[in-house]
Structures are given as C-alpha cells and as structure tokens.
Design an enzyme around this catalytic site. Structure first.
Site, PDB file in Angstrom:
ATOM      1  N   ASP A 131      44.551  28.545 -26.651  1.00 32.78           N
ATOM      2  CA  ASP A 131      45.764  29.969 -27.480  1.00 32.78           C
ATOM      3  C   ASP A 131      45.328  31.281 -27.445  1.00 32.78           C
ATOM      4  OD1 ASP A 131      47.156  27.646 -27.717  1.00 32.78           O
ATOM      5  OD2 ASP A 131      47.526  28.129 -29.838  1.00 32.78           O
ATOM      6  N   ARG A 165      49.114  15.397 -35.283  1.00 35.61           N
ATOM      7  CA  ARG A 165      47.801  16.504 -34.951  1.00 35.61           C
ATOM      8  C   ARG A 165      46.705  16.420 -35.826  1.00 35.61           C
ATOM      9  NH1 ARG A 165      49.385  21.071 -32.189  1.00 35.61           N
ATOM     10  NH2 ARG A 165      47.470  22.287 -32.707  1.00 35.61           N
ATOM     11  N   TYR A 207      59.881  11.785 -31.761  1.00 37.16           N
ATOM     12  CA  TYR A 207      58.697  10.415 -31.572  1.00 37.16           C
ATOM     13  C   TYR A 207      58.136  10.020 -32.688  1.00 37.16           C
ATOM     14  CZ  TYR A 207      55.677  14.993 -31.031  1.00 37.16           C
ATOM     15  OH  TYR A 207      55.116  15.471 -31.250  1.00 37.16           O
ATOM     16  N   GLU A 260      35.438  28.587 -38.836  1.00 36.81           N
ATOM     17  CA  GLU A 260      36.819  28.956 -39.540  1.00 36.81           C
ATOM     18  C   GLU A 260      36.758  30.072 -40.684  1.00 36.81           C
ATOM     19  OE1 GLU A 260      40.419  27.659 -40.219  1.00 36.81           O
ATOM     20  OE2 GLU A 260      39.312  27.631 -37.981  1.00 36.81           O
TER      21      GLU A 260
END
Length: 404
Positions: A291, A105, A214, A31
């Site tokens: 992605d 998320r 939402y 990462e």
C-alpha cells in the site's frame, strides 16, 4: 547477505521479511504499534495470493483457516435477482492452479508472524514508528519517532497508504479520498439463519451503493461490508457507526440483503482512499512496497494479494544482491511491478463506478452484460489477475477485468 530494514509489520511487511529471510538476508521489521497484530475483518484471496503464500512457505497454514468458496455472486440489490455467478470449484481451480478463498485478516497475518518468529534472521521491533530515513554510501539509517536509529543496507517501506517513507520520497501529499464510505461488521455465524449461510462471496448492487458478505474464520463468522457512494470528502478510519445510521444509508435494499444487513452489530466506518499509480517507488537503497507503493480500492479484492506478490518478487530479485548492485535491483523491482499494480489500481476504481454503483438504464445494461457471460468468458476476463504465477512478467495484455 544484506541487513534489510522493513517499515511496517502488517501483511506486506511480514511477507517481505519471510521472503528475504528465506533468501538468507537478515530482516528487521519496525512496527509503529506496540504489538504485531492485524486489525480489520474479512479479506479475499485469489489463486495468485496462494501462489505467493506457497512460495513463502505459509500456504498450508493459511489454508487451515480459510473458507474455500464455491461462487462469486453478483446480485441486483433492489430486486433480489441473481445477475451472474462465477463458479470457483473444479474448473476454476484447474485453470488457475489454486482456489479462491476468504479469511479473517488475522488468519493471514498470524502465519506470516509465526514464520518471522521462527526464523532467527528476522528481528521484530514493536513500538518503532518510522519517521524518516537518511542515506550514505552503502547504508540506510531509519529514524523513529522516539529518537532511535536503525542501520541497514536497504529500507523496504511497507508502512501503508500514509507511508512516512513515501511522504519523504515522493512528497505527493495525502491519499485521494474516493467519496465512498464503507461500513463493516463481523457477526457470529450462529446469529445468521441457516438459509442465508451461503458458501459464496455475494455482492448486492444498487444505485450508488453495494453490499458484500461472506463467511470467514473457518466458518465461525459472517463478514459484512456495505458501501455507500456518498461523496465523503474527509478520510475516516474505523469510526464507530450507530446501527440505525447504517440501516438508513441503503434505501431500496431488497428483502434478502436487508435481512442480512439488519444482523450487523458493532458497525465501524471507513472512507475509502487510494492513490494514482506512481512511476517511481525507489530512492537509492529505499523502496516502497504494498500500500505504500500502490494503494488501491477494495473493489478488485487484490490489495493484500498484490502486496504478497511484491514480497515474493523482491525476495527473488535480491537473492544475490548485497553490494552496489542493490540499487539497480530495487529499480528493477519497481519496473517489473508498476505496470501490473498500476493496472489493478485503475481497474479497482473502474469496478466501483461501472459495475457496483450504476442506476437506471446503466444498471440494466450492466446486468445484461454480466448475465450474458459464460463461466469460461468470466475466467478469461480475470485470467490476467487471478492466473498470475510468474509475478515478474504478469500483467501483460489489455483485456479489462470483471468479476461476476
């Protein structure tokens, strides 16, 4: 079993690590940031995402913080009128085998991170920005920005839309700038009037703009996302946006969505980007995922869902692949996923132009078309996407997608 390197510790990278570790492989996740954390706001999860999460063993953990909504609602943002609503309760769940939900998320990322930390076969390495890779017989070497090298038998690039691995592999330049700017805010639910706390994903459409909101985080916050088709030409990522600027970007917004937009605070803006579908995602023992392989606009609400599907399929295909056959297995992964993900990329673009942003007669025709659909007809239109369970064979058929 193989040692597999994964570039990127977001949702796609962690899901891939979980999937591979459950198949007995060793995974090292690299990462770029100094900590494994997911930034951003709300995210929508269709039944296909829950099928994948259940396969990964984290479905229940995600459900604990999810909000299971009753409807997808399409509103005329200039008149307050309901155009169409797709019910997401009993009939929908029976047909597609899982619910439709919204989460923060972080509430998706954290269960995947916890699953990685609980598995001794997964190594998590923060502060390791992947810059490039090299290959030799039977091995891939990853070179990081700080000069370290990591060796494995496979490299999975889940390092996002600006993937360094994709840049080396395909050399296809920067992502396509869509010309759409999105403004995002998350506010505590206690600041929202009770009559506006709807258990629905609600989209207000207007000429050249739309506004979605939402409830997320187990009901604690309201997620706001307002998008303007403004012809933006430069990518922007998370830049603070003054409240007055945001409120001035949506002329003609009718009373109810205006009340909600005015609640927003701490706004940030992004200019949305994607890429054209790519035929090739592999280079020997290196493969793109999520992605990095198929970035898409958010209009089909499928970016994370497709990355989760990718992770499951790759784990299934690499179940027994450890030797020379791994190259062919990665090519098979590419072959069985590119049609479905490429179709989703193009449908997401089309939704942004045909459904969300028309004006005048085109908007009236859209409203008439959506308003004529029964719930069953809406389900038929999304079945190819929401109903997928076998992600290897999913994506056949030609019916266009629409979400009411």
């Amino acid at each position: 079993m193989a040692h597999i390197l994964i570039a990127g510790g977001g949702i796609g990278g962690l899901a891939t690590a979980v999937s591979l570790a459950r198949r007995g492989h060793r995974a090292t996740v690299l990462e770029r940031n100094d900590a494994f954390a997911e930034i951003g706001a709300g995210i929508q999860l269709g039944p296909n995402a829950f099928h994948a999460l259940d396969r990964l063993g984290v479905g229940e953990a995600v459900r604990e913080r999810a909000v299971f909504i009753d409807q997808l609602r399409f509103m005329d943002g200039t008149t307050d009128a309901l155009v169409a609503a797709m019910p997401l309760t009993s009939a929908y769940r029976r047909r597609f085998g899982n619910p439709y939900a919204v989460v923060h998320r972080g509430d998706l990322h954290q269960p995947l991170l916890a699953a990685c930390r609980a598995d001794a076969r997964v190594d998590l390495v923060a502060g390791a920005a992947v810059e490039r890779y090299t290959q030799e017989a039977g091995r891939v070497t990853v070179h990081t920005a700080d000069g370290r090298r990591f060796h494995g038998e496979v490299l999975v690039a889940a390092d996002g839309i600006r993937s360094a691995v994709r840049r080396q592999m395909l050399g296809d330049g920067e992502p396509r700038v869509s010309g759409h700017t999105i403004y995002r805010s998350v506010i505590p639910i206690d600041k929202v009037p009770e009559e506006l706390r709807w258990n629905a994903v609600t989209l207000w459409a207007g000429p050249g703009w739309h506004f979605v909101h939402y409830i997320i985080a187990g009901g604690e916050y309201l997620n706001l996302a307002a998008t303007r088709d403004d012809g933006a030409r430069e990518a922007v990522t998370g830049r603070p946006a003054p409240r007055e600027h945001v409120l001035g970007r949506f002329p003609g917004l009718s009373r109810t969505p205006r009340r909600l937009l005015e609640l927003g605070e701490g706004w940030r803006e992004w200019v949305l980007c994607d890429r054209d579908p790519a035929e090739v995602w592999t280079d020997g023992r290196v493969v793109l995922l999520g992605d990095a392989a198929h970035p898409m606009l958010q209009y089909a609400a499928q970016g994370a869902c497709q990355a989760l599907e990718d992770a499951v399929v790759l784990g299934d295909l690499l179940q027994d692949g450890t030797g020379d056959d791994v190259v062919q297995l990665l090519e098979k992964f590419n072959a069985v996923r590119r049609e479905r993900t490429g179709r989703t990329q193009l449908v997401a673009r089309e939704m942004g132009t045909r459904l969300y942003h028309p004006a005048g007669e085109a908007a009236r025709a859209r409203n008439a078309m959506l308003g004529s659909l029964s719930a069953q007809e809406m389900y038929d239109k999304v079945a190819w996407l929401h109903g997928a369970r076998d992600f290897v064979r999913a994506g056949s058929g030609t019916a266009p997608a629409s979400r009411g």
